[in-house]
Structures are given as structure tokens and as C-alpha cells.
Design an enzyme around this catalytic site. Structure first.
Site, short mmCIF file in Angstrom:
data_model
loop_
_atom_site.label_atom_id
_atom_site.label_comp_id
_atom_site.label_asym_id
_atom_site.label_seq_id
_atom_site.Cartn_x
_atom_site.Cartn_y
_atom_site.Cartn_z
N HIS A 170 2.06 5.33 -2.85
CA HIS A 170 2.38 6.71 -3.18
C HIS A 170 3.79 7.17 -3.67
O HIS A 170 5.01 6.86 -3.34
CB HIS A 170 2.47 7.23 -1.12
CG HIS A 170 1.21 7.11 -0.45
ND1 HIS A 170 0.46 8.02 -0.54
CD2 HIS A 170 0.92 6.18 -0.08
CE1 HIS A 170 -0.78 7.68 0.02
NE2 HIS A 170 -0.55 6.46 0.60
N ARG A 192 -4.25 8.26 5.05
CA ARG A 192 -3.87 7.33 5.71
C ARG A 192 -4.19 7.30 6.96
O ARG A 192 -4.05 6.13 7.85
CB ARG A 192 -2.08 6.51 5.47
CG ARG A 192 -2.08 6.39 3.87
CD ARG A 192 -2.74 5.14 3.49
NE ARG A 192 -2.41 4.73 2.25
CZ ARG A 192 -2.84 3.73 1.34
NH1 ARG A 192 -3.58 3.00 1.83
NH2 ARG A 192 -2.41 3.54 0.17
N GLN A 194 14.07 -9.69 -0.20
CA GLN A 194 13.73 -11.06 0.14
C GLN A 194 14.71 -11.73 -0.66
O GLN A 194 14.82 -13.08 -0.61
CB GLN A 194 12.48 -11.63 0.01
CG GLN A 194 11.40 -10.63 1.12
CD GLN A 194 9.98 -11.14 0.72
OE1 GLN A 194 9.47 -11.60 0.01
NE2 GLN A 194 9.24 -11.18 1.87
N ARG A 195 15.33 -11.20 -1.78
CA ARG A 195 16.10 -11.83 -2.89
C ARG A 195 17.56 -12.11 -2.14
O ARG A 195 18.02 -13.15 -2.38
CB ARG A 195 16.17 -11.05 -4.20
CG ARG A 195 16.86 -12.11 -5.08
CD ARG A 195 17.02 -10.94 -6.33
NE ARG A 195 17.76 -11.84 -7.55
CZ ARG A 195 18.20 -10.99 -8.64
NH1 ARG A 195 18.03 -9.74 -8.85
NH2 ARG A 195 18.75 -11.79 -9.55
N VAL A 218 3.69 1.88 -1.23
CA VAL A 218 4.65 2.37 -2.41
C VAL A 218 3.62 2.83 -3.54
O VAL A 218 3.97 3.21 -4.56
CB VAL A 218 5.56 1.23 -2.83
CG1 VAL A 218 6.52 0.58 -1.92
CG2 VAL A 218 4.51 -0.23 -3.22
N ALA A 245 7.31 17.35 2.16
CA ALA A 245 6.36 17.65 2.84
C ALA A 245 4.90 17.62 2.22
O ALA A 245 4.10 17.32 2.87
CB ALA A 245 6.41 19.11 3.56
N GLN A 253 13.78 -1.06 0.17
CA GLN A 253 12.95 -1.83 1.03
C GLN A 253 14.01 -3.30 1.32
O GLN A 253 14.75 -3.52 0.24
CB GLN A 253 11.91 -2.26 0.40
CG GLN A 253 11.13 -3.52 1.18
CD GLN A 253 9.64 -3.80 0.80
OE1 GLN A 253 9.33 -3.22 -0.23
NE2 GLN A 253 8.87 -4.13 1.54
N GLN A 289 0.79 -1.17 -0.08
CA GLN A 289 0.02 -0.15 -0.08
C GLN A 289 0.84 1.19 -0.01
O GLN A 289 0.67 2.19 -0.64
CB GLN A 289 -0.83 -0.01 1.14
CG GLN A 289 -1.87 -1.08 1.48
CD GLN A 289 -2.76 -0.87 2.51
OE1 GLN A 289 -3.62 -0.32 2.70
NE2 GLN A 289 -2.45 -1.99 3.63
#
Length: 229
Positions: A81, A169, A91-92, A79, A159, A88, A77
Site C-alpha cells: 500500500h 484487506r 533486523q540489521r 508495504v 483517510a 519498521q 503485504q
């Protein structure tokens, strides 16, 4: 448990915003304006900018957050934006043999649901380990991982983008996990730039009215109390 830390931000963010706004209507240069403006002038100008929605001047300052203890559900969610920068945990390249996971409260409060959820997480861990033992590379073994898998991410927003993120959010209609993150980020952004983020938050708090129409959460009276003016 979500962990958020404001790692860095533009020095003197409110003075930078005020300087940019003042430049639009002045023959003087930016450096001269920065030196001449008093703290009182900065405060009044920033308040006027926020009230008028002269938001382009807010793009000159940025805020970088380190975020941990969140799920892949949340970051999928986050990303969305797009006017932001993200780094990040991969996981690789990072092994997930004993991955942590995020337990939704609606599942955690029901013993039977929690038992099923935790059993599945353990099964996924075991399957991931078995695939690794078979020589399957991490970039492929990760396909069995759950959306609940804990992840870490660094986020930088200006900002203006941050304000928009809070509008969406911090709203009660946002998903619970990203809403919790938004409030933690808002608390630290407001500490760094209290004038800029004075009434930042859900759209109803920022503007004084709810834009959701028939889909309103029904808690406008409670939310509007967060406004400080």
C-alpha cells in the site's frame, strides 16, 4: 497476538474533511469556514462526501498506528500500500537471537505440522546464534530468518488510503493475518472518526456490492449486514 494502537491522528478529522470540501464551493477562506460550520453541518457534509466518493478531501487527515506481533509475511503485504509511510524494526540493527514467531492457525491446529514448524524455528534460532558467534554481522545473519519472524512497524495513512486498505484487506479473500490487522485498525479508526468510517471495511460493506465476480467468497449476505444504513 496482533497488537494495534492508534498513536496519533489529525485533530478533529471530520471537521477538517468537511472544511476542505466546503472550500471547493465557497468564496470564504478555510479558517472562516472552520469557525462557521456547526457540528450538524459537519455531520451532513461528511455523510454526503462519503456517499458521493469525494475522496480527495479525505487526504487532508492522517492516522498513525503502532503495530506489533505480526510476521514479515504480513508486512511484505502491508508495504504494497504505497500511499503510506512506514518505519519498521530493523533486523540489521536489532538482534534476533530469541526472535518470536507467528504460528499460522492451519499449522497450529495440526500437532504433527506444529511440531515440524516449531522445530524449524528452533533450528533457525540456533543457526542465527552460531553465525553471530562466528562474527557474522547481524545484517548478514538475518538472511537465515523465517518469514514467520515477529516484527513491529509504525504506519501512517491518510483517510483515503486507509479506506482503500480496508476495502482490500477486510475482504474475506485477504490473507488471514493481514485481515485480522485490518479489522483491528478499522475498529480504532472508526472510534476516532465514526462519520468518516461509518461503512468502511471490505468493498462489499463499503459499496453494497461485491466486486470479486466469480471469485467472490460467497458470504455477501453475511458481510452486507455490517452496513449501518
Amino acid at each position: 497476538m496482533i497488537k494495534v494502537k492508534l498513536l496519533e491522528h489529525t485533530p478533529n478529522p471530520e471537521r477538517v474533511v468537511a472544511m476542505a470540501a466546503r472550500l471547493c464551493y465557497s468564496a470564504s477562506g478555510a479558517e472562516e469556514l472552520a469557525e462557521k460550520m456547526s457540528d450538524e453541518q459537519v455531520e451532513k457534509l461528511v455523510a454526503k462526501i462519503v456517499q458521493m466518493g469525494h475522496a480527495s478531501t479525505m487526504e487532508h487527515v492522517s492516522f498513525t498506528f503502532g503495530i506489533e506481533g505480526v510476521s514479515r509475511v504480513l508486512t511484505h503485504q502491508l508495504v504494497r500500500h504505497r500511499l503510506a509511510s512506514y518505519s519498521q524494526q530493523s533486523q540489521r540493527y536489532v538482534a534476533e537471537h530469541d526472535f518470536e514467531y507467528i504460528l499460522p492457525p492451519s499449522i497450529g491446529e495440526k500437532p504433527e505440522a506444529r511440531e515440524k514448524f516449531e522445530a524449524l524455528m528452533q533450528q533457525i534460532r540456533s543457526t542465527y546464534d552460531e553465525l553471530a558467534d562466528m562474527g557474522v554481522p547481524r545484517e548478514d545473519a538475518r538472511y537465515v530468518l523465517a518469514n514467520a519472524t515477529e516484527t513491529k512497524i509504525v504506519v501512517t495513512m491518510n483517510a483515503r488510503s486507509l479506506m482503500h486498505f480496508f476495502n482490500l484487506r477486510c475482504c474475506n479473500r485477504a490473507q488471514w493475518e493481514i485481515r485480522e490487522l485490518a479489522y483491528k485498525m478499522l475498529e480504532q479508526a472508526k472510534a476516532a472518526a465514526p462519520l468518516l468510517f461509518k461503512n468502511a471495511g471490505a468493498s462489499c460493506v463499503a459499496t453494497g456490492h461485491c466486486p470479486e465476480g466469480a471469485m467472490t467468497c460467497g458470504r455477501f449476505g453475511e458481510m452486507i449486514k455490517m452496513r449501518t444504513e
